[in-house]
Design a protein around this motif. Structure first.
Motif, PDB file in Angstrom:
ATOM      1  N   THR A  16      30.008  31.783 -44.760  1.00 60.85           N
ATOM      2  CA  THR A  16      28.705  32.518 -45.227  1.00 60.85           C
ATOM      3  C   THR A  16      29.466  34.052 -45.704  1.00 60.85           C
ATOM      4  OG1 THR A  16      27.670  33.771 -43.705  1.00 60.85           O
ATOM      5  CG2 THR A  16      27.153  31.308 -43.853  1.00 60.85           C
ATOM      6  N   TRP A  28      25.071  24.296 -33.624  1.00 54.01           N
ATOM      7  CA  TRP A  28      24.949  23.289 -34.515  1.00 54.01           C
ATOM      8  C   TRP A  28      23.537  22.513 -34.110  1.00 54.01           C
ATOM      9  CZ3 TRP A  28      25.656  22.904 -39.643  1.00 54.01           C
ATOM     10  CH2 TRP A  28      25.388  21.719 -40.400  1.00 54.01           C
ATOM     11  N   HIS A  29      22.308  22.798 -35.147  1.00 53.29           N
ATOM     12  CA  HIS A  29      21.066  22.207 -34.893  1.00 53.29           C
ATOM     13  C   HIS A  29      21.180  20.768 -35.731  1.00 53.29           C
ATOM     14  CE1 HIS A  29      16.889  21.252 -34.288  1.00 53.29           C
ATOM     15  NE2 HIS A  29      16.745  22.579 -33.602  1.00 53.29           N
ATOM     16  N   GLU A  32      17.816  20.098 -37.787  1.00 55.73           N
ATOM     17  CA  GLU A  32      17.722  20.757 -38.949  1.00 55.73           C
ATOM     18  C   GLU A  32      18.929  20.909 -39.862  1.00 55.73           C
ATOM     19  OE1 GLU A  32      16.506  24.788 -37.563  1.00 55.73           O
ATOM     20  OE2 GLU A  32      14.939  23.960 -36.609  1.00 55.73           O
ATOM     21  N   GLN A  33      20.033  20.393 -39.315  1.00 55.71           N
ATOM     22  CA  GLN A  33      21.416  20.440 -40.022  1.00 55.71           C
ATOM     23  C   GLN A  33      21.665  21.965 -40.411  1.00 55.71           C
ATOM     24  OE1 GLN A  33      23.795  17.391 -41.073  1.00 55.71           O
ATOM     25  NE2 GLN A  33      22.609  17.402 -39.028  1.00 55.71           N
ATOM     26  N   MET A  34      21.554  23.002 -39.420  1.00 58.37           N
ATOM     27  CA  MET A  34      21.974  24.380 -39.749  1.00 58.37           C
ATOM     28  C   MET A  34      22.546  24.869 -38.535  1.00 58.37           C
ATOM     29  SD  MET A  34      17.908  25.439 -41.174  1.00 58.37           S
ATOM     30  CE  MET A  34      18.792  27.039 -41.928  1.00 58.37           C
ATOM     31  N   TYR A  36      23.210  28.091 -36.120  1.00 55.12           N
ATOM     32  CA  TYR A  36      22.574  29.418 -35.628  1.00 55.12           C
ATOM     33  C   TYR A  36      23.536  29.971 -34.851  1.00 55.12           C
ATOM     34  CZ  TYR A  36      17.844  27.446 -35.982  1.00 55.12           C
ATOM     35  OH  TYR A  36      16.579  27.093 -36.549  1.00 55.12           O
ATOM     36  N   ARG A  47      20.644  32.396 -38.994  1.00 54.85           N
ATOM     37  CA  ARG A  47      20.812  30.852 -39.022  1.00 54.85           C
ATOM     38  C   ARG A  47      21.155  30.362 -40.443  1.00 54.85           C
ATOM     39  NH1 ARG A  47      14.821  27.711 -38.748  1.00 54.85           N
ATOM     40  NH2 ARG A  47      13.845  28.910 -40.644  1.00 54.85           N
ATOM     41  N   ALA A  48      22.319  29.513 -40.974  1.00 55.38           N
ATOM     42  CA  ALA A  48      22.704  29.340 -42.007  1.00 55.38           C
ATOM     43  C   ALA A  48      22.301  27.721 -42.298  1.00 55.38           C
ATOM     44  CB  ALA A  48      24.205  29.454 -42.023  1.00 55.38           C
ATOM     45  N   ASN A  49      22.024  27.607 -43.642  1.00 54.14           N
ATOM     46  CA  ASN A  49      21.859  26.461 -44.508  1.00 54.14           C
ATOM     47  C   ASN A  49      23.287  26.097 -45.079  1.00 54.14           C
ATOM     48  OD1 ASN A  49      21.828  24.104 -46.379  1.00 54.14           O
ATOM     49  ND2 ASN A  49      19.773  24.371 -46.302  1.00 54.14           N
TER      50      ASN A  49
END
Length: 325
Positions: A16, A28-29, A32-34, A36, A47-49
């Motif tokens: 990012t 890695w969640h 949520e596929q995000m 943190y 947190r990043a998408n």
């Protein structure tokens, strides 16, 4: 060892555009596929998408040393003044417990959950003069209606004088626990009985050359007494290999379970802080970094300092463990 040319600094990608002051505690969640992580000195959880390229920031009342996802939703987090629970992103904080240290000069640092859902939290002495860091285990699985978790000090300064808790990880079967004291340039290992939650047979897993007097960022290895950084955060892959970020060393090291060095991965910044595995196949290695208290010359030479990097790897990592309460 010369880093594998296939994993030169150019192999890393910037995740990012967000720059943290002191990035740490990534995970890695999977639902949520995000991704943190925290900015400790910035007092934020991030947190990043990854797919959309967006980042959300959650401002906190004090420094978050480490975080973990909770099985019942939300996060558990260790702030300067205690361990807190939030049921949802940005939601109110519920104090679960305090830990036995003086927050005027100490705070939570590296930590994560074990396979049974207990939250382990290491501490750091910010004065850098005392060796009173410790490793605590917060077990909320049987807290019942009281909501009060059981807290145990698993490694204390009497048994092992340490200043900066780091490098926490477990082998795939949970039978080995790894923990580092960054200023001592040492990673230790213990046998870990998960059922009784007991540690035994402490030994040195990996140690590194100390930082010489007068060292400056960017100094070539041949001219700095062999100093190549000190162990910070860590992660383990499915084969049991231990991956550790080498703070000030511009590299990530991969060690076999027997402590032998398998590979080094050059990083395009001076101070990587902690890796984690993510992506749908857990073959993306994410890496946080720091720019906190780094001098202007270093930041000019390494403008990615404070960013999150990623690199594809051949062996998948272990998934994140969820807090159970």
């Amino acid at each position: 060892m010369i880093p594998n040319p296939a994993y030169a600094p150019e192999a890393w990608q910037t995740v990012t555009q967000h720059i943290a002051t002191l990035g740490e505690s990534p995970f890695w969640h999977p639902y949520e596929q995000m991704l943190y992580w925290v900015d400790i000195s910035g007092k934020q959880i991030l947190r990043a998408n990854i797919y959309m390229g967006t980042v959300e920031a959650w401002d906190l009342p004090s420094e978050p040393g480490c975080i973990a996802p909770a099985a019942s939703g939300g996060l558990v987090m260790a702030l300067r003044d205690g361990v807190f629970r939030a049921q949802a992103w940005g939601g109110p904080l519920q104090l679960l417990t305090t830990l036995d240290y003086d927050p005027s000069h100490m705070r939570a640092n590296d930590g994560k959950c074990d396979a049974l859902g207990r939250f382990w939290v290491g501490t750091i002495d910010e004065t850098r003069t005392l060796h009173n860091a410790a490793l605590f285990c917060v077990d909320a699985r049987n807290s019942g209606h009281t909501g009060t978790p059981q807290v145990r000090c698993m490694i204390n300064p009497t048994d092992l004088p340490a200043a900066t808790a780091n490098g926490l990880a477990w082998s795939p079967d949970g039978g080995t626990l790894y923990w580092a004291d960054t200023p001592s340039h040492t990673v230790w290992a213990w046998n870990h009985d998960q059922t009784s939650n007991s540690l035994s047979t402490q030994r040195v897993f990996a140690d590194f050359k100390a930082k010489p007097v007068g060292w400056l960022p960017g100094t070539l290895d041949a001219n700095n007494g062999g100093y190549r950084g000190r162990p910070d955060g860590a992660a383990v892959d499915v084969q049991g290999n231990y991956w550790v970020a080498m703070f000030e060393g511009r590299r990530v090291c991969q060690f076999a379970p027997d402590g032998s060095l398998l590979a080094e991965f050059a990083v395009p910044l001076q101070c990587p802080t902690m890796p984690c595995f993510g992506g749908e196949d857990l073959k993306t290695l994410y890496l946080t970094s720091a720019r906190h208290h780094r001098n202007a010359a270093e930041l000019a030479a390494f403008p990615l300092s404070g960013s999150v990097l990623s690199m594809r790897v051949e062996v998948p990592g272990l998934p994140v463990n969820f807090f159970q309460d």
